[in-house]
Design a protein around this motif. Structure first.
Motif, PDB file in Angstrom:
ATOM      1  N   ASN A  29      24.014 -37.028   9.144  1.00 50.89           N
ATOM      2  CA  ASN A  29      25.710 -36.980   8.992  1.00 50.89           C
ATOM      3  C   ASN A  29      26.389 -37.652  10.184  1.00 50.89           C
TER       4      ASN A  29
ATOM      5  N   ARG B 162      39.125 -28.358   4.228  1.00 48.81           N
ATOM      6  CA  ARG B 162      39.072 -28.980   5.700  1.00 48.81           C
ATOM      7  C   ARG B 162      39.754 -27.795   6.352  1.00 48.81           C
TER       8      ARG B 162
ATOM      9  N   VAL C 256      26.229 -29.875   8.625  1.00 49.63           N
ATOM     10  CA  VAL C 256      27.734 -29.451   8.460  1.00 49.63           C
ATOM     11  C   VAL C 256      27.515 -27.842   8.408  1.00 49.63           C
TER      12      VAL C 256
ATOM     13  N   TYR D  46      26.456 -39.702   5.173  1.00 54.73           N
ATOM     14  CA  TYR D  46      25.821 -38.522   5.016  1.00 54.73           C
ATOM     15  C   TYR D  46      24.901 -38.390   3.937  1.00 54.73           C
TER      16      TYR D  46
ATOM     17  N   ARG E  14      31.247 -31.684   3.087  1.00 52.42           N
ATOM     18  CA  ARG E  14      31.564 -30.236   3.186  1.00 52.42           C
ATOM     19  C   ARG E  14      31.647 -29.706   1.866  1.00 52.42           C
TER      20      ARG E  14
END
Length: 345
Positions: free
Chosen positions: A61, A152, A115, A25, A201
Motif C-alpha cells: 500500500n 474514513r 491498513v 494497493y 480501507r
C-alpha cells in the motif's frame, strides 16, 4: 509480459505536469516482505521517486511521485519485471499529476498490516464485499434501503463526503470496529454501502462486516479518488474535497489539487473558514489545536527558523514544497473568486 496495471501506467494521459503520482494497493501473499524492502527502496531512490510504500505479509500500500518516466519504470518493477513476480497483478492503481513535489523523502516501511484494523478474523484475500463501479455508485446510494457509511477518519470527513453518508467520528481506523458494534445491526441494516479514499480501507471494512453477519455489503471500487476522476462534476454526489496524504492536502473533481491547506502544528487539514478563524496563525496554530500549547511552541520555533532561512536566502526543509503549494492554492482561490464575480455570483 506486461500486466494490465502496467499498461494503464503507460497509456494514461500525460498532462503537462512534471510530477506523476502513483497511488496503489494490493492484498496479496508476501511472506517475503522483509527481504523485498531494501531492493524496493533502492529502486525508488535511484530514480528520484519520493513518497511512502508499506509492505506487509498481506500486501502493499502507498503513494509515491516522480517523473513520469520514473513512475512508469516503477510500475514495470512492481507488476512485471521485479522480484514481486505476478503477485501484484490486478493491483488497484491510480495516477494523477502535480506541479510541485508532493513528498519530501522516500520511505519503505515494513508493518504487520498494510491498513491497520487489528481484526485477525478479517482476510480480504478470502472475503470482501461487492465492488460497485463509480458509474453505478449514485444509483446505489440514492436507494432508501441502503445505509451509507464513510469509513474514513473525522478530519478527512470534515473536508468532504457523500450526501447522506454517516460519519463514524473515528480518530483512526481501528475504532471502526467499535462504531459498527454500537451503531450498525445486521438484523436491521440489510444493505450497507461503504467508501474511503482509494478503496483499501473498505476492503477490510467490508470483510469485517461480513464476518459480523451483515448480509449485503457494498463498497466503492477505487474509492473517492476514482469517483472524482471518472464521474462528471455535474453528476457528482460528493460534496467538498477529498483529503490526500501528501503536500497537495486535498483534491477535487478531475483530481485537480484542492484548496485545503495543512496546519503545520497539528497536521489537521484546513478549510477557508478555518483559515479565517481568529485561532489560525500561519505555521503556528489553527482552530483544531488551539488548546495544545506544546504543539504551538514547537510550530512557532519551526516557523521562526523558516523565516530566518528565507531571510538568508536559503531553504528550510519542507519550506519550498509547503509554501509553493500554499501559493498555488491561493492563486487558485483568487481565480475562482474572480470567475464567480465575473459571472454575477
Amino acid at each position: 509480459m506486461k500486466t494490465l496495471a502496467h499498461r494503464s501506467a503507460a497509456t494514461v494521459p500525460q498532462p503537462d505536469h512534471p510530477y506523476k503520482v502513483m497511488a496503489l494497493y494490493k492484498f496479496a501473499s508476501l511472506p517475503d516482505a522483509e527481504s523485498l524492502k531494501a531492493p524496493l527502496a533502492a529502486f525508488c531512490c535511484g530514480r528520484g521517486i519520493k513518497g511512502t510504500l508499506i509492505l506487509a505479509p498481506e500486501g502493499i500500500n502507498g503513494t509515491v511521485a516522480g517523473t513520469p518516466e520514473a513512475i512508469d519504470a516503477l510500475a514495470d518493477y512492481l507488476f512485471a519485471d521485479g522480484p514481486f513476480g505476478t503477485r501484484l497483478a490486478g493491483a488497484e492503481v491510480k495516477y494523477s499529476f502535480a506541479d510541485t513535489a508532493p513528498f519530501l523523502r522516500m520511505k519503505v516501511r515494513l508493518k504487520p498490516e498494510i491498513v491497520t484494523l487489528r481484526a485477525p478474523q478479517v482476510d480480504p484475500n478470502r472475503q470482501v464485499g461487492t465492488y460497485v463501479e463509480p458509474e453505478d455508485w449514485n444509483g446505489l446510494i440514492e436507494r432508501n434501503d441502503v445505509v451509507l457509511v464513510d469509513t474514513r477518519n473525522d478530519y478527512e470527513v470534515g473536508l468532504g463526503t457523500f450526501q447522506r453518508a454517516l460519519d463514524p467520528h473515528t480518530a483512526n481506523f481501528t475504532e471502526f470496529k467499535d462504531y459498527v458494534a454500537k451503531n450498525l445491526d445486521p438484523a436491521r441494516d440489510k444493505k450497507v454501502a461503504m467508501f474511503c479514499t482509494g478503496g483499501i480501507r473498505c476492503e477490510k471494512a467490508s470483510s469485517y462486516l461480513l464476518s459480523q453477519g451483515f448480509e449485503e455489503v457494498f463498497h466503492l471500487k477505487g474509492g473517492i479518488l476514482k469517483y472524482l476522476e471518472v464521474v462528471p462534476e455535474t453528476e457528482s454526489r460528493f460534496a467538498g474535497e477529498c483529503f490526500v496524504f501528501d503536500e497537495r492536502v486535498s483534491v477535487g473533481h478531475g483530481l485537480e489539487p484542492g484548496t485545503a491547506t495543512l496546519c503545520r502544528a497539528c497536521r489537521h487539514p484546513l478549510t477557508e473558514a478555518d483559515r479565517q478563524s481568529e485561532h489560525f496563525h500561519e505555521g503556528v496554530s489553527c482552530p483544531h489545536c488551539i488548546g495544545e500549547s506544546e504543539k504551538h511552541a514547537a510550530a512557532a520555533e519551526r516557523q521562526r527558523q523558516m523565516e530566518l532561512a528565507r531571510a538568508r536566502g536559503t531553504a528550510h526543509l519542507g519550506d519550498d514544497a509547503a509554501h509553493t503549494a500554499a501559493r498555488r492554492k491561493s492563486e487558485k482561490q483568487a481565480q475562482a473568486e474572480r470567475s464567480r464575480k465575473a459571472n454575477g455570483g
